[in-house]
Scaffold this active site. Structure first.
Site, PDB file in Angstrom:
ATOM      1  N   ILE A  46      34.316  17.989  87.179  1.00 41.01           N
ATOM      2  CA  ILE A  46      34.171  16.628  86.647  1.00 41.01           C
ATOM      3  C   ILE A  46      34.017  16.738  85.139  1.00 41.01           C
ATOM      4  CG2 ILE A  46      32.821  14.491  86.731  1.00 41.01           C
ATOM      5  CD1 ILE A  46      31.817  15.459  89.531  1.00 41.01           C
ATOM      6  N   ASN A  48      34.332  15.338  80.959  1.00 42.05           N
ATOM      7  CA  ASN A  48      33.759  14.250  80.173  1.00 42.05           C
ATOM      8  C   ASN A  48      34.388  14.242  78.790  1.00 42.05           C
ATOM      9  OD1 ASN A  48      31.473  12.979  78.369  1.00 42.05           O
ATOM     10  ND2 ASN A  48      31.016  12.439  80.496  1.00 42.05           N
ATOM     11  N   ALA A  49      34.482  13.052  78.192  1.00 37.47           N
ATOM     12  CA  ALA A  49      35.016  12.926  76.831  1.00 37.47           C
ATOM     13  C   ALA A  49      34.206  13.784  75.861  1.00 37.47           C
ATOM     14  CB  ALA A  49      34.991  11.466  76.395  1.00 37.47           C
ATOM     15  N   TYR A  51      33.164  17.057  75.820  1.00 38.51           N
ATOM     16  CA  TYR A  51      33.611  18.165  76.686  1.00 38.51           C
ATOM     17  C   TYR A  51      32.482  18.987  77.295  1.00 38.51           C
ATOM     18  CZ  TYR A  51      38.229  17.378  74.512  1.00 38.51           C
ATOM     19  OH  TYR A  51      39.396  16.834  74.055  1.00 38.51           O
ATOM     20  N   CYS A  56      31.754  22.398  86.285  1.00 40.10           N
ATOM     21  CA  CYS A  56      32.733  23.093  87.124  1.00 40.10           C
ATOM     22  C   CYS A  56      32.523  22.746  88.597  1.00 40.10           C
ATOM     23  CB  CYS A  56      32.576  24.603  86.986  1.00 40.10           C
ATOM     24  SG  CYS A  56      33.022  25.269  85.388  1.00 40.10           S
ATOM     25  N   GLU A  58      32.357  24.731  91.143  1.00 33.50           N
ATOM     26  CA  GLU A  58      31.395  25.601  91.838  1.00 33.50           C
ATOM     27  C   GLU A  58      29.977  25.056  91.725  1.00 33.50           C
ATOM     28  OE1 GLU A  58      33.763  26.442  89.752  1.00 33.50           O
ATOM     29  OE2 GLU A  58      34.378  28.529  89.964  1.00 33.50           O
ATOM     30  N   CYS A  89      33.452  30.855  86.198  1.00 37.34           N
ATOM     31  CA  CYS A  89      33.057  31.129  84.813  1.00 37.34           C
ATOM     32  C   CYS A  89      31.661  31.766  84.792  1.00 37.34           C
ATOM     33  CB  CYS A  89      33.079  29.840  83.980  1.00 37.34           C
ATOM     34  SG  CYS A  89      31.648  28.775  84.221  1.00 37.34           S
TER      35      CYS A  89
END
Ligand code: THU
Length: 130
Positions: A46, A48-49, A51, A56, A58, A89
């Site tokens: 998900i 977001n503007a 960032y 993630c 997971e 990550c």
């Protein structure tokens, strides 16, 4: 791990990726965790503007399990529809290390499946002592 259980996990991760909110990266990811209770929790990435506020797949799946009080995770699957498999990550590995032992981590795409042990991906974590 039984093949049927692994297929269920990969299916749940694949299904979750369909809800990916990834307008910035255009890189949908799905994840699913199996817990000791036998339940499966799935999540997707998900974005977001702003960032850095993105999360993630997971971690969404893990946090769903933990927030249901079901925190002993026994396997995790990650799905992407990309040509190459996606490894979790570093942030997700650290979060996994809190709730998982040396579990199987299944990486899947439409054409490939690879299984790693968690300890191969993160042999040492913050929080361990020498
Ligand atoms: N992403 C995941 O959801 N899981 C991974 O294992 C690697 C990266 C997401 C974060 C971001 O939304 C997009 O993939 C591109 O990095």
């Amino acid at each position: 791990m039984q093949e049927e259980t692994m297929d269920r996990l990969i299916d749940a991760a694949t299904e979750a990726s369909r809800n990916s909110y990834s307008p910035y990266s255009s890189f949908p990811v799905g994840a699913a965790v199996l817990t000791e209770s036998g339940r499966i929790y799935s999540g997707t990435n998900i974005e977001n503007a702003s960032y850095g506020a993105s999360v993630c797949a997971e971690r969404v799946a893990i946090f769903k399990a933990v927030s249901e009080g079901d925190m002993n995770i026994t396997a995790l699957a990650v799905y992407t529809n990309a040509a190459n498999l996606a490894f979790p990550c570093g942030l997700c590995l650290q979060v996994m290390s809190e709730f998982c032992g040396d579990i199987p981590v299944i990486l899947a795409s439409d054409t490939l499946v690879r299984i790693y042990q968690f300890s191969e991906l993160l042999p040492h974590r913050f929080g361990d002592t020498e």
